[in-house]
Design a protein around this motif. Structure first.
Motif, mmCIF file in Angstrom:
data_model
loop_
_atom_site.group_PDB
_atom_site.id
_atom_site.type_symbol
_atom_site.label_atom_id
_atom_site.label_comp_id
_atom_site.label_asym_id
_atom_site.label_seq_id
_atom_site.Cartn_x
_atom_site.Cartn_y
_atom_site.Cartn_z
ATOM 1 N N ARG A 75 0.866 -1.179 0.000
ATOM 2 C CA ARG A 75 0.000 0.000 0.000
ATOM 3 C C ARG A 75 0.906 1.233 0.000
ATOM 4 O O ARG A 75 2.101 1.121 0.276
ATOM 5 C CB ARG A 75 -0.895 0.006 1.249
ATOM 6 N N ALA A 76 0.308 2.406 -0.252
ATOM 7 C CA ALA A 76 1.125 3.620 -0.337
ATOM 8 C C ALA A 76 1.427 4.141 1.060
ATOM 9 O O ALA A 76 1.128 5.301 1.391
ATOM 10 C CB ALA A 76 0.397 4.665 -1.179
ATOM 11 N N VAL A 77 1.960 3.262 1.900
ATOM 12 C CA VAL A 77 2.343 3.662 3.256
ATOM 13 C C VAL A 77 3.735 3.126 3.550
ATOM 14 O O VAL A 77 4.148 2.091 3.012
ATOM 15 C CB VAL A 77 1.335 3.154 4.336
ATOM 16 N N GLU A 78 4.422 3.854 4.422
ATOM 17 C CA GLU A 78 5.837 3.590 4.660
ATOM 18 C C GLU A 78 6.144 2.145 5.065
ATOM 19 O O GLU A 78 7.027 1.501 4.508
ATOM 20 C CB GLU A 78 6.320 4.557 5.737
ATOM 21 N N LYS A 79 5.369 1.632 6.055
ATOM 22 C CA LYS A 79 5.714 0.288 6.573
ATOM 23 C C LYS A 79 5.566 -0.791 5.487
ATOM 24 O O LYS A 79 6.358 -1.734 5.449
ATOM 25 C CB LYS A 79 4.930 -0.049 7.839
ATOM 26 N N ASP A 80 4.588 -0.628 4.613
ATOM 27 C CA ASP A 80 4.420 -1.604 3.530
ATOM 28 C C ASP A 80 5.601 -1.551 2.567
ATOM 29 O O ASP A 80 6.134 -2.588 2.141
ATOM 30 C CB ASP A 80 3.152 -1.291 2.707
ATOM 31 N N ILE A 81 5.979 -0.333 2.221
ATOM 32 C CA ILE A 81 7.051 -0.170 1.223
ATOM 33 C C ILE A 81 8.377 -0.695 1.779
ATOM 34 O O ILE A 81 9.124 -1.393 1.080
ATOM 35 C CB ILE A 81 7.140 1.312 0.784
ATOM 36 N N LEU A 82 8.631 -0.426 3.050
ATOM 37 C CA LEU A 82 9.884 -0.898 3.647
ATOM 38 C C LEU A 82 9.900 -2.427 3.735
ATOM 39 O O LEU A 82 10.906 -3.079 3.452
ATOM 40 C CB LEU A 82 10.086 -0.279 5.039
ATOM 41 N N SER A 83 8.747 -3.008 4.094
ATOM 42 C CA SER A 83 8.667 -4.463 4.189
ATOM 43 C C SER A 83 8.852 -5.089 2.793
ATOM 44 O O SER A 83 9.540 -6.108 2.631
ATOM 45 C CB SER A 83 7.317 -4.840 4.808
ATOM 46 N N ARG A 89 15.003 -7.932 -1.250
ATOM 47 C CA ARG A 89 16.439 -7.653 -1.115
ATOM 48 C C ARG A 89 17.315 -8.523 -2.025
ATOM 49 O O ARG A 89 18.250 -8.048 -2.645
ATOM 50 C CB ARG A 89 16.783 -7.923 0.349
ATOM 51 N N ARG A 90 16.991 -9.830 -2.106
ATOM 52 C CA ARG A 90 17.884 -10.747 -2.834
ATOM 53 C C ARG A 90 17.503 -10.905 -4.308
ATOM 54 O O ARG A 90 18.103 -11.709 -5.018
ATOM 55 C CB ARG A 90 17.848 -12.127 -2.169
ATOM 56 N N ALA A 91 16.490 -10.158 -4.764
ATOM 57 C CA ALA A 91 16.073 -10.331 -6.166
ATOM 58 C C ALA A 91 17.093 -9.699 -7.096
ATOM 59 O O ALA A 91 17.654 -8.654 -6.795
ATOM 60 C CB ALA A 91 14.706 -9.693 -6.391
ATOM 61 N N LYS A 92 17.299 -10.350 -8.232
ATOM 62 C CA LYS A 92 18.216 -9.782 -9.225
ATOM 63 C C LYS A 92 17.537 -8.600 -9.901
ATOM 64 O O LYS A 92 18.162 -7.588 -10.195
ATOM 65 C CB LYS A 92 18.535 -10.881 -10.238
ATOM 66 N N ARG A 93 16.228 -8.766 -10.151
ATOM 67 C CA ARG A 93 15.484 -7.684 -10.818
ATOM 68 C C ARG A 93 14.227 -7.389 -9.985
ATOM 69 O O ARG A 93 13.140 -7.869 -10.307
ATOM 70 C CB ARG A 93 15.111 -8.123 -12.233
ATOM 71 N N PRO A 94 14.361 -6.608 -8.903
ATOM 72 C CA PRO A 94 13.195 -6.362 -8.040
ATOM 73 C C PRO A 94 12.297 -5.233 -8.554
ATOM 74 O O PRO A 94 12.762 -4.344 -9.273
ATOM 75 C CB PRO A 94 13.844 -5.936 -6.719
ATOM 76 N N ARG A 95 11.019 -5.293 -8.187
ATOM 77 C CA ARG A 95 10.104 -4.178 -8.469
ATOM 78 C C ARG A 95 9.189 -3.988 -7.266
ATOM 79 O O ARG A 95 8.610 -4.952 -6.754
ATOM 80 C CB ARG A 95 9.251 -4.462 -9.702
ATOM 81 N N ILE A 96 9.051 -2.742 -6.833
ATOM 82 C CA ILE A 96 8.053 -2.440 -5.794
ATOM 83 C C ILE A 96 6.813 -1.906 -6.503
ATOM 84 O O ILE A 96 6.892 -0.987 -7.327
ATOM 85 C CB ILE A 96 8.580 -1.403 -4.783
ATOM 86 N N HIS A 97 5.673 -2.503 -6.163
ATOM 87 C CA HIS A 97 4.398 -2.100 -6.752
ATOM 88 C C HIS A 97 3.557 -1.484 -5.638
ATOM 89 O O HIS A 97 3.096 -2.195 -4.745
ATOM 90 C CB HIS A 97 3.704 -3.344 -7.332
#
Ligand code: KIV
Ligand code: ZN
Length: 518
Positions: A75-83, A89-97
Motif C-alpha cells: 500500500r502507499a504507506v511507509e511500513k508496507d514499502i519498507l517491508s 532484497r535478494r532479487a536480481k530484478r526487483p520491483r516495488i508495486h
C-alpha cells in the motif's frame, strides 16, 4: 520496444487472494518456477506486509527465481514499502508495486482523504519506493471509476516522482471496452510526462469483460497487461493470461504487438495452477478448458479432418497440447468413424461403412461417448444388443472413516445368478474394486482415476472416469452417481464389462488386435 507488450503475472498475489487458504512457500515456488518457464516478464510474488508467510514467499521467490522481474505489492504507506523492499532484497530484478485508491468512493468512504492528500501520498510513496528500488510501479486503484481529470493528475504525479510503470486497474470490473479505451486515450493525450512510463492495465472480470478491456487497452497504447493463469483472482477473477497472450498471437494481424511468453508452456502452467490451487477449470474455458480443442459435431469433425483451420483458429500444439480431441458421440459422422477406425488399425476396404455407422449410432445413443475400446468390440458384434453387460452391480455397502479399516461388500448379478463378496482395502474405493475383483476374477490394474463434479452443491453428481489396464488391453470406464463410491463402482463395472466383451470377441479380434492400438 514500441510494439512489445509486457506480461505481468499476478497469479501468486491477486490469484491467491481468491483461494480459501494461502499457498505455502513450496507451492508458490513451484508455480513461480513454471511462470519463469512460461517466460512472463514480471511475477508478482505476493504482498509482503500482509502476513509473515507472504513475506517469506516473496523473499524466497526473489532469491530463487531468475529471469522475470520479481515484484511485491505495498500500500502507499511507509511500513508496507519498507517491508516490500526488505522481502525483495535478494532479487536480481526487483520491483516495488505500490497502490492507492483514487476514485471518489475509495477516497471518501475508504480512505477519508481529499484529492490533494491523495496526490501527496502518491508523491511520497513513489519517492520512498524509488529510494529503495530502481523499478517502481504505481497503481491508481479503482482507476476505472476515477474522475478523468484527477486520474490524469495522479498519473502525472506518480511518473514525476519516479514511477516507471503506471497501472490503470479496473478494480471492480465496471468499465466496458470503449470506455476503457477512452481512459487510455485521455492519459496518452493529457498527461505531459506519459512518455516516461509504461502504461499497464489490470482488469477484473465482474462483468466478463476483463480480457476484452485489457486487449482494447493494448490497442490504444497500453504496453503491460496484468493477468493471472486460468483467470483466477478476487471475485470473478482477473484477465486470463492465456487468453490475453493467445489473442495477441492469433490476432497479430489486427493488434500488431508481440509478447515474450512461451505459449507451448501454457497448458502445463494452467494444469499446475489448477492442481496446486485446487481451482478447477471449466470445460469450455477459452484456450485451456478440456473442450477448447475438442470437436463433437459431425459437421465440424468432417471439416477438421479435411482441413484443420476450418474450425481451429490456433493449433493445440501452440498451447502445449499434443493434439485436438474428437469426441465420438451420436453426432459423429461416418468420416470421423472411418478415420478413428483407421487409426486403430482397421482400414480394410471390406468394412461396410454405412452399416457400421448405423451400429455405431445405436451404441452412441445408448452410451453417450463411444471410446476406442467400444469401437473395437463393435467391429465384431453383429448388433448393439449383443454388447449387453455380463455383470450387474445390485448391492454395495461400504464402511470407512478415521480408525476404521475400509471394507466393502458387493453383490453382483450375472447369468441369472447372484454372488456376494467382501474385501478391505486402502480406502473405500479400493475396497470396492477388490470386492468386485473377487466376484469377476479378472486381472485389472487401475492406471488413472478421475473424479469430477457434474453439478453443484451438496447433492452434486460425481462422475468417475477410470482408465484400466488388463491383459486384454486398455479400457475406459465411466460411472455417475451422487455417491462417489457408487460412481467409482459403476465406472469399474463398466471396465469389467468391456473386458468381458473383449474376451467374447477375442477369437475374431485376434490378428486384428495386433494392429489395433488402444
Ligand atoms: O484490482 C486492483 O486494483 C489491484 C491493485 C492492487 C493493483 O489488485
Ligand atoms: Zn486486482
Amino acid at each position: 520496444m514500441k510494439d512489445h507488450v509486457l506480461i505481468f503475472d499476478t497469479t501468486l498475489r491477486d490469484g491467491e487472494q481468491a483461494l480459501p487458504a494461502s499457498l505455502s512457500v513450496g507451492q508458490k515456488i513451484r508455480i513461480a518456477r513454471q511462470l519463469a518457464q512460461l517466460k512472463v516478464d514480471v511475477i508478482e510474488a505476493g504482498f509482503p506486509i500482509s502476513s509473515p508467510g507472504d513475506f517469506i514467499s516473496v523473499e524466497t521467490i526473489a532469491k530463487e527465481i531468475r529471469g522475470p522481474i520479481i515484484c511485491g505489492l505495498a500500500r502507499a504507506v511507509e511500513k508496507d514499502i519498507l517491508s516490500c523492499a526488505a522481502a525483495l532484497r535478494r532479487a536480481k530484478r526487483p520491483r516495488i508495486h505500490t497502490f492507492l485508491g483514487t476514485s471518489t468512493i475509495h477516497r471518501e468512504k475508504k480512505l477519508r482523504r481529499s484529492q490533494d492528500e491523495i496526490l501527496a501520498m502518491v508523491a511520497h510513496s513513489v519517492k520512498l519506493a524509488r529510494s529503495k528500488c530502481g523499478d517502481v510501479e504505481f497503481s491508481a486503484e479503482d482507476a476505472g471509476r476515477t474522475e478523468r481529470d484527477f486520474l490524469c493528475k495522479v498519473v502525472e504525479t506518480a511518473i514525476g516522482n519516479g514511477a516507471r510503470t503506471v497501472n490503470i486497474p479496473d478494480t471492480v470490473g465496471y468499465t466496458t471496452p470503449e470506455i476503457f479505451a477512452s481512459i487510455i486515450d485521455d492519459l496518452m493525450n493529457r498527461v505531459p510526462n506519459i512518455d516516461k512510463a509504461v502504461i499497464s492495465v489490470h482488469c477484473h472480470n465482474d462483468l466478463g469483460l476483463a480480457t476484452s478491456n485489457s486487449i482494447t487497452a493494448v490497442k490504444h497504447g497500453a504496453r503491460q497487461v496484468e493477468c493471472t493463469i486460468n483467470g483466477i483472482g478476487e471475485r470473478a477473477g482477473n484477465a486470463a493470461l492465456e487468453e490475453v497472450v493467445m489473442i495477441m498471437n492469433v490476432r497479430r494481424d489486427y493488434l500488431g504487438v508481440t509478447c515474450g511468453v512461451e505459449t507451448t508452456e501454457i497448458m502445463r502452467t494452467s494444469k499446475l495452477v489448477r492442481d496446486v490451487c485446487s481451482m478447477p477449470v471449466q470445460a469450455n474455458k477459452a484456450v485451456v478448458g478440456s473442450n477448447a480443442f475438442a470437436h463433437s459435431s459431425g459437421i465440424h469433425q468432417d471439416g477438421v479432418l479435411k482441413f484443420k483451420s476450418t474450425y481451429e483458429i490456433m493449433t493445440p500444439q501452440s498451447v502445449g497440447l499434443l493434439e485436438n480431441k474428437m469426441n465420438l458421440t451420436s453426432r459423429s459422422g461416418s468420416h470421423m468413424v472411418k478415420t478413428r477406425l483407421a487409426s486403430l488399425g482397421y482400414d480394410d476396404k471390406s468394412i461396410d461403412l454405412p452399416a457400421f455407422h448405423a451400429k455405431f449410432k445405436a451404441l452412441a445413443d445408448k452410451k453417450g461417448t463411444v471410446y476406442d475400446d467400444d469401437l473395437v468390440v463393435l467391429m465384431e458384434a453383429d448388433t448393439v444388443e449383443e454388447m449387453a453387460d455380463t455383470y450387474r452391480l445390485t448391492y454395495l455397502n461400504v464402511t470407512g472413516g478415521m480408525g476404521i479399516i475400509p471394507t466393502a461388500t458387493v453383490r453382483i448379478a450375472s447369468d441369472g445368478k447372484s454372488q456376494q463378496e467382501a474385501a478391505s482395502g486402502d480406502g473405500v474405493v479400493d475396497a470396492t474394486t477388490r470386492a468386485i475383483d473377487r466376484v469377476v476374477g479378472l486381472a485389472i490394474k487401475v492406471k488413472d482415476y478421475h473424479l469430477d463434479a457434474v453439478s453443484e452443491g451438496r447433492e452434486a453428481l460425481g462422475r468417475v472416469k477410470i482408465v484400466a489396464v488388463a491383459p486384454e488391453g486398455t479400457f475406459t470406464g465411466v460411472g455417475t452417481s451422487t455417491d462417489i463410491v457408487e460412481a467409482s463402482a459403476k465406472a469399474y463395472m463398466d471396465v469389467v464389462n468391456k473386458i468381458c466383451r473383449m474376451r467374447k470377441y477375442a477369437p475374431k479380434l485376434r490378428g486384428k488386435r495386433a494392429r489395433a492400438s488402444l
